[in-house]
Design a protein around this motif. Structure first.
Motif, mmCIF file in Angstrom:
data_model
loop_
_atom_site.group_PDB
_atom_site.id
_atom_site.type_symbol
_atom_site.label_atom_id
_atom_site.label_comp_id
_atom_site.label_asym_id
_atom_site.label_seq_id
_atom_site.Cartn_x
_atom_site.Cartn_y
_atom_site.Cartn_z
ATOM 1 N N VAL A 59 33.311 37.342 29.922
ATOM 2 C CA VAL A 59 33.174 38.068 28.670
ATOM 3 C C VAL A 59 34.260 37.605 27.717
ATOM 4 O O VAL A 59 35.432 37.584 28.054
ATOM 5 C CB VAL A 59 33.295 39.589 28.902
ATOM 6 N N GLY A 60 33.892 37.270 26.525
ATOM 7 C CA GLY A 60 34.876 36.850 25.542
ATOM 8 C C GLY A 60 34.211 36.469 24.248
ATOM 9 O O GLY A 60 32.996 36.584 24.082
ATOM 10 N N TRP A 66 28.335 36.108 27.149
ATOM 11 C CA TRP A 66 28.594 37.498 27.521
ATOM 12 C C TRP A 66 27.852 37.827 28.809
ATOM 13 O O TRP A 66 26.673 37.520 28.959
ATOM 14 C CB TRP A 66 28.149 38.433 26.399
ATOM 15 N N ARG A 77 42.771 40.826 34.474
ATOM 16 C CA ARG A 77 42.801 41.398 33.126
ATOM 17 C C ARG A 77 43.299 42.841 33.145
ATOM 18 O O ARG A 77 44.106 43.235 32.299
ATOM 19 C CB ARG A 77 41.405 41.337 32.507
ATOM 20 N N CYS A 166 35.523 48.654 26.751
ATOM 21 C CA CYS A 166 35.730 47.418 25.986
ATOM 22 C C CYS A 166 35.200 46.196 26.729
ATOM 23 O O CYS A 166 35.560 45.060 26.389
ATOM 24 C CB CYS A 166 37.221 47.236 25.685
ATOM 25 N N HIS A 167 34.359 46.416 27.728
ATOM 26 C CA HIS A 167 33.736 45.324 28.500
ATOM 27 C C HIS A 167 34.783 44.385 29.095
ATOM 28 O O HIS A 167 34.635 43.161 29.052
ATOM 29 C CB HIS A 167 32.740 44.557 27.636
ATOM 30 N N ASN A 169 37.655 43.463 28.197
ATOM 31 C CA ASN A 169 38.396 42.603 27.278
ATOM 32 C C ASN A 169 39.798 43.184 27.119
ATOM 33 O O ASN A 169 39.971 44.263 26.554
ATOM 34 C CB ASN A 169 37.678 42.541 25.921
ATOM 35 N N ARG A 172 41.132 43.589 23.378
ATOM 36 C CA ARG A 172 40.459 44.685 22.684
ATOM 37 C C ARG A 172 40.884 46.044 23.247
ATOM 38 O O ARG A 172 41.015 47.020 22.517
ATOM 39 C CB ARG A 172 38.940 44.518 22.802
ATOM 40 N N THR A 173 41.119 46.100 24.553
ATOM 41 C CA THR A 173 41.576 47.347 25.165
ATOM 42 C C THR A 173 42.933 47.755 24.617
ATOM 43 O O THR A 173 43.138 48.913 24.232
ATOM 44 C CB THR A 173 41.664 47.184 26.690
#
Length: 344
Positions: A59-60, A66, A77, A166-167, A169, A172-173
């Motif tokens: 994911v990115g 995705w 992560r 945030c999937h 990420n 983004r988190t």
């Protein structure tokens, strides 16, 4: 996750989704935090966000595809998010320690030069001891700051929930958590931050009574006693309190009790509509469980039921109207108390 199956949405202790869990524990994290990290990765697999295959899509942004994230990448992560948060909390603790001045004790004495001289001699004799105590306190603070991952508030389930939303990420988190930290409601929906960052006054922090317990669960009991008297009396007969189970639910961010879509709904309501709705959400949850609470009270199994069983068939959308009714009744006093979380 099948929304109709609450049990399937609970965190399964066993390995789920075909995960191999081939990565080793992270040395910088405690055993508790490593276990929590593994549970989050397993839950991500149940949600279709994590895949066991190392060839899974990452994911990115940009040209990346995705899709599910490999388990080792997901673990790395989340580890980076938790480490970054721990370092930020440690910096806040240091900043608070620099800005706060120690209280000076006054030695009272009667009138007369002999009393004043005795006071001066006593103060002079206490100086080396006080300096030694201050040095010990500084060393303890440095040790706590050097081990930011070993936080007292336990595993950060709120940050983990945002991480999944945030999937997986990490950037983004962290950005989302940075924005959420500016809201007053974050003092209640993100207990790990309040307890680990040193933002609470020393007296309140040393009391062991966080704002989540002093305000949120206190108001839950007040409202339940008025709106749901049968439920309140059932708790009293069982020797248990609504505050105890609600604090457990809230500190775990309802993990292991609600489907993830309902957890996301809980977070969205508290962020968009205000921290008051954390209280109304708990009351609505107890109202939903009223029949089961009365039944298990008669069977003398209420505590076991509430702690070990998921909440089935609870949908946030079905209880919005009830929460708004509570908001109209209690918002004025409740908002005042929640905004003054530093002095409950």
């Amino acid at each position: 996750v099948d929304k109709g199956d609450a049990a399937a949405a609970c965190v399964d202790v066993g390995v789920g989704g075909g995960l191999r869990e081939s990565w080793a524990d992270f040395p910088a994290l405690s055993a508790m935090h490593n276990l929590g990290l593994r549970l989050v990765v397993r839950y991500g697999a149940r949600l279709g966000l994590v895949a066991a295959s190392s060839t899974a899509a990452v994911v990115g942004g940009g040209g990346q595809k995705w899709g599910p994230v490999p388990e080792d990448v997901a673990a790395q992560r989340l580890h980076s998010v938790l480490t970054e948060l721990s370092e930020l909390f440690a910096e806040q603790r240091r900043a608070v320690g620099l800005t706060s001045s120690p209280s000076k004790s006054r030695v009272g004495g009667g009138a007369g030069g002999s009393s004043e001289a005795a006071t001066v001699r006593l103060a002079a004799a206490q100086q080396p001891q006080q300096q030694q105590q201050q040095q010990q306190q500084q060393q303890q603070q440095q040790q706590q700051q050097e081990q930011p991952a070993a936080a007292s508030a336990g595993f950060d389930w709120f940050a983990s929930s945002v991480f999944l939303l945030c999937h997986l990420n990490a950037a983004r988190t962290l950005h989302s958590l940075s924005l959420l930290s500016t809201l007053v409601s974050s003092a209640y929906i993100w207990p790990a931050r309040m307890e680990d960052s040193g933002l609470l006054p020393p007296d309140l922090a040393s009391s062991g009574i966080p704002p989540l317990y002093a305000t949120t669960t206190h108001w839950v009991e007040l409202i339940v006693a008025r709106e749901l008297p049968l439920v309140f009396n059932s708790f009293r007969l069982s020797g248990f309190t609504p505050a105890q189970i609600c604090q457990l639910w809230l500190r775990q961010c309802f993990w292991n009790y609600l489907d993830f879509p309902e957890i996301a709904g809980y977070l969205a309501i508290c962020v968009v509509m205000g921290g008051n709705f954390q209280v109304y959400f708990c009351v609505a949850l107890l109202r939903h469980l009223q029949h089961d609470i009365l039944k298990h009270t008669q069977q003398q199994r209420l505590v076991t039921f509430l702690k070990e069983q998921p909440v089935r068939e609870f949908r946030v959308g079905d209880h919005i109207g009830f929460m708004q009714e509570l908001h109209q009744k209690y918002s004025e006093r409740l908002s005042r108390d929640m905004n003054n979380y530093r002095s409950p």
